[in-house]
Every structure is written in C-alpha cells, then in structure tokens.
Design an enzyme around this catalytic site. Structure first.
Site, mmCIF file in Angstrom:
data_model
loop_
_atom_site.group_PDB
_atom_site.id
_atom_site.type_symbol
_atom_site.label_atom_id
_atom_site.label_comp_id
_atom_site.label_asym_id
_atom_site.label_seq_id
_atom_site.Cartn_x
_atom_site.Cartn_y
_atom_site.Cartn_z
ATOM 1 N N LEU A 1 0.842 -1.199 0.000
ATOM 2 C CA LEU A 1 0.000 0.000 0.000
ATOM 3 C C LEU A 1 0.873 1.243 0.000
ATOM 4 O O LEU A 1 1.926 1.276 0.647
ATOM 5 C CB LEU A 1 -0.905 0.013 1.246
ATOM 6 N N ASN B 1 4.773 -7.596 6.390
ATOM 7 C CA ASN B 1 5.681 -6.970 7.352
ATOM 8 C C ASN B 1 5.048 -5.821 8.127
ATOM 9 O O ASN B 1 5.747 -4.998 8.718
ATOM 10 C CB ASN B 1 6.928 -6.456 6.622
HETATM 11 N N1 CO8 Z 1 4.514 3.671 -0.179
HETATM 12 C C1 CO8 Z 1 4.946 4.904 -0.571
HETATM 13 N N2 CO8 Z 1 6.202 5.147 -0.985
HETATM 14 C C2 CO8 Z 1 7.060 4.115 -1.011
HETATM 15 C C3 CO8 Z 1 6.684 2.819 -0.608
HETATM 16 C C4 CO8 Z 1 5.342 2.611 -0.176
HETATM 17 N N3 CO8 Z 1 4.884 1.403 0.189
HETATM 18 N N4 CO8 Z 1 7.754 2.008 -0.737
HETATM 19 C C5 CO8 Z 1 8.761 2.773 -1.208
HETATM 20 N N5 CO8 Z 1 8.348 4.034 -1.375
HETATM 21 C C6 CO8 Z 1 9.119 5.169 -1.901
HETATM 22 C C7 CO8 Z 1 10.365 5.449 -1.080
HETATM 23 O O1 CO8 Z 1 10.084 6.290 0.022
HETATM 24 C C8 CO8 Z 1 11.251 6.124 -2.104
HETATM 25 O O2 CO8 Z 1 10.796 7.471 -2.254
HETATM 26 P P1 CO8 Z 1 11.831 8.676 -2.630
HETATM 27 O O3 CO8 Z 1 12.416 8.278 -3.966
HETATM 28 O O4 CO8 Z 1 10.969 9.884 -2.676
HETATM 29 O O5 CO8 Z 1 12.866 8.702 -1.541
HETATM 30 C C9 CO8 Z 1 10.897 5.395 -3.410
HETATM 31 O O6 CO8 Z 1 9.623 4.805 -3.193
HETATM 32 C C10 CO8 Z 1 11.881 4.286 -3.768
HETATM 33 O O7 CO8 Z 1 12.035 3.452 -2.636
HETATM 34 P P2 CO8 Z 1 13.436 2.789 -2.234
HETATM 35 O O8 CO8 Z 1 14.539 3.780 -2.451
HETATM 36 O O9 CO8 Z 1 13.293 2.215 -0.873
HETATM 37 O O10 CO8 Z 1 13.551 1.665 -3.370
HETATM 38 P P3 CO8 Z 1 14.373 0.300 -3.292
HETATM 39 O O11 CO8 Z 1 14.361 -0.230 -4.683
HETATM 40 O O12 CO8 Z 1 15.684 0.473 -2.600
HETATM 41 O O13 CO8 Z 1 13.496 -0.667 -2.351
HETATM 42 C C11 CO8 Z 1 11.430 -1.629 -1.547
HETATM 43 C C12 CO8 Z 1 12.210 -1.037 -2.752
HETATM 44 C C13 CO8 Z 1 12.070 -2.932 -1.131
HETATM 45 C C14 CO8 Z 1 10.005 -1.881 -2.023
HETATM 46 C C15 CO8 Z 1 11.480 -0.601 -0.408
HETATM 47 O O14 CO8 Z 1 11.102 0.672 -0.909
HETATM 48 C C16 CO8 Z 1 10.568 -0.936 0.738
HETATM 49 O O15 CO8 Z 1 10.862 -1.782 1.537
HETATM 50 N N6 CO8 Z 1 9.428 -0.201 0.820
HETATM 51 C C17 CO8 Z 1 8.499 -0.331 1.932
HETATM 52 C C18 CO8 Z 1 7.575 -1.443 1.693
HETATM 53 C C19 CO8 Z 1 6.621 -1.604 2.838
HETATM 54 O O16 CO8 Z 1 7.001 -1.780 3.966
HETATM 55 N N7 CO8 Z 1 5.333 -1.508 2.505
HETATM 56 C C20 CO8 Z 1 4.308 -1.660 3.487
HETATM 57 C C21 CO8 Z 1 3.131 -0.790 3.132
HETATM 58 S S1 CO8 Z 1 1.808 -1.065 4.263
HETATM 59 C C22 CO8 Z 1 0.788 -2.210 3.528
HETATM 60 O O17 CO8 Z 1 0.956 -2.557 2.400
HETATM 61 C C23 CO8 Z 1 -0.344 -2.836 4.317
HETATM 62 C C24 CO8 Z 1 -0.892 -1.944 5.339
HETATM 63 C C25 CO8 Z 1 -2.142 -2.533 5.982
HETATM 64 C C26 CO8 Z 1 -2.937 -1.458 6.740
HETATM 65 C C27 CO8 Z 1 -2.995 -1.709 8.162
HETATM 66 C C28 CO8 Z 1 -3.869 -0.744 8.941
HETATM 67 C C29 CO8 Z 1 -3.234 0.620 9.296
#
Ligand code: CO8
Length: 260
Positions: free
Chosen positions: A66, A135
């Site tokens: 998300l 996660n």
């Molecule tokens: N949402 C918004 N922005 C994001 C997200 C995300 N999920 N993931 C990454 N981004 C952004 C980063 O902040 C970064 O932004 P900027 O360029 O402006 O600094 C850009 O995308 C690129 O990210 P990375 O530099 O981290 O890219 P990498 O290629 O190094 O890594 C990953 C990619 C592995 C996907 C890494 O970005 C990551 O781990 N992201 C987080 C993923 C995560 O933890 N997602 C969980 C979301 S919560 C969800 O899905 C369920 C919630 C259920 C709701 C519960 C009730 C409240």
C-alpha cells in the site's frame, strides 16, 4: 488517471498478462488500486479470458504494498475511499473466477504480498535479494483480519502466527520453504513457467474448478463482505491515531535515509 499503471494483454489462449507499471516501486495508491480493480472486472466479464498472470514491468520490485503516503495526514473521507479501494481490489482478486497466477519478479512486501497470496498459484524469481511477506508489524501497524485469513489459508496457522508477529520479510528461498510461494525459477524463466502452470490449470473444466475455488474461499470472502463498514471504521480509527501517524512517518524517513 496516470498513463499505463497497468499493461494488459489477452492472448489467443484466453490468458491475460497484467504488468504493474507504476514507478518507482508499484506502490498501491488509490489511483492504482482503482485501475487494478477496473481491469480485473473487465477481464472477469470478458468471456474470452479464462486466466490472468500478474507480474511487474519494473525491475526488482513486484509491488511495495500500500502507498504509505495515502495513509499519512489525509482526511477521514480520503481514508474511507482508500480503504474501500483496498477491500474492493482484494474481493475482486481473491474471489475471481479466473485462474490467477502471480509471477513475482521482485520484492513484494505487505500489500504486494497480499496480491500474490490472493492468486491461485505463486511463482517467484529465485533471487534471494527479493523478499516477500506481511511486514506490517515492522511499520507499527497491524495486518487486517482478511490479510491474515488469506495468509493462513496459504501457509497454515503456525507459520502465519510467527511471521505476522515478527513482520517477517522472507527471502525467496525461505518463502518457498514455508510454502508462501509455490515454486522458484530463474528470473528469465518466470513467464514461461507461469504460462505452463496456467495451461495446466486451464486444462480442467472451468465450472468444476470455479465451484471448488468458491468452496475453498467463500467463508473468508463472506467475512469481509459482512464486516466491510466496520473494517473501514477500524482502519480510520487506527490510522488516525497520532502514534500510528508517527510510526508511518518514521518508517518513510527510514526508507529515505536508507538511500543516503
Ligand atoms: N509507499 C509509498 N512510498 C514508497 C513505498 C510505499 N509502500 N515504498 C517505497 N516508497 C518510496 C520510497 O520512500 C522512495 O521514495 P523517494 O524516492 O521519494 O525517496 C521510493 O519509493 C523508492 O524506494 P526505495 O529507495 O526504498 O527503493 P528500493 O528499490 O531500494 O526498495 C522496496 C524497494 C524494497 C520496495 C522498499 O522501498 C521498501 O521496503 N518499501 C516499503 C515497503 C513496505 O514496507 N510496505 C508496506 C506498506 S503497508 C501495507 O501494504 C499494508 C498496510 C495494511 C494497513 C494496516 C492498517 C493501518
């Protein structure tokens, strides 16, 4: 609507390939979720389409889950609309009559993992740098009951219990060992393998497979349908808490710091 967050193509075999294409990380924004649900609905209503392979057009990322910015500092109306769109996507995908195969060609945390879990079969690129899992706990948030139910239905209660509490992201080989993904293949063989699995599933008569799928999934789907408004209220009250907002902001900062 942004250009081509999804590329969709139906082949002669009745199989559509849907490729997520929302740089940089295929995060599931309201716009993305809406487009995804509409695409699924169109395929579902198209009699020429019997199966869909879901993959990513971006290197190294299936979906980052998300879009966290949709859950930070927004209005109640926005949270309501966003959460309804998350529910809608899952109800359509988990309840789909089509054969659904996830070709997971990159990392797939949280909502990205939910998409893969909601398919009938998961094939992942065997790269140990790619990880998958729910996660949410690592972000200080809790996976909703229907994320949990979907996870339990794939890996069983004990593995789900431990993995959810620890908010584990499992590298591809571990995910395979846990049954979270069904198969690992070299990345260049992923689409070929997905097509072969699809052909195997489509060899069965649709009605028997669809009724069986419904029998297996109906209880979990019905549970969300029956509690949909309550689930939205829960999400809003949870995400509106200052402590949760703080956790999400800190997590976003951590992602940015990781880069520098
Ligand atoms: N949402 C918004 N922005 C994001 C997200 C995300 N999920 N993931 C990454 N981004 C952004 C980063 O902040 C970064 O932004 P900027 O360029 O402006 O600094 C850009 O995308 C690129 O990210 P990375 O530099 O981290 O890219 P990498 O290629 O190094 O890594 C990953 C990619 C592995 C996907 C890494 O970005 C990551 O781990 N992201 C987080 C993923 C995560 O933890 N997602 C969980 C979301 S919560 C969800 O899905 C369920 C919630 C259920 C709701 C519960 C009730 C409240």
């Amino acid at each position: 609507m942004a250009a081509a967050t999804l590329a969709r193509r139906i082949g002669r075999s009745g199989v559509a390939v849907m490729k997520f294409k929302s740089p940089p990380v295929n995060s599931l924004s309201l716009e993305f979720l809406t487009e995804f649900s509409i695409s699924l609905e169109k395929l579902e209503n198209n009699r020429a389409c019997r199966g869909v392979i879901i993959t990513s057009a971006l290197p190294k990322i299936f979906s980052s889950g998300l879009d966290i910015t949709e859950m930070c500092g927004k209005s109640i109306e926005h949270y309501t609309e966003f959460w309804r769109a998350v529910q809608e996507m899952w109800l359509r995908l988990y309840g789909s009559n089509m054969v659904t195969v996830a070709a997971v060609n990159g990392s797939s945390p949280a909502g990205g993992c939910l998409i893969a879990l909601s398919c009938d079969y998961r094939i992942m690129a065997e790269n140990p740098k790619f990880s998958i899992g729910l996660n949410e706990a690592q972000l200080g948030i809790v996976a909703p009951f229907w994320f949990k139910d979907t996870f339990v239905n794939v890996v069983g209660h004990r593995i789900a219990e431990r993995s959810l509490q620890l908010g584990s992201l499992h590298p591809a080989p571990e995910a395979h060992k846990l049954g979270l993904v069904d198969e690992l293949v070299p990345e260049e063989k992923l689409m070929e393998k997905a097509a072969a699995v699809m052909a195997q599933w489509l060899a069965l008569p649709d009605h028997a497979r669809q009724l069986t799928k419904t029998m297996m999934r109906k209880a979990v789907l019905d549970r969300l349908v029956a509690h949909r408004e309550e689930d939205i209220k829960n999400f809003i009250s949870f995400v509106s808490k200052e402590s949760i907002q703080k956790s999400l902001r800190m997590y976003m900062e951590m992602l940015k710091k990781k880069k520098s």
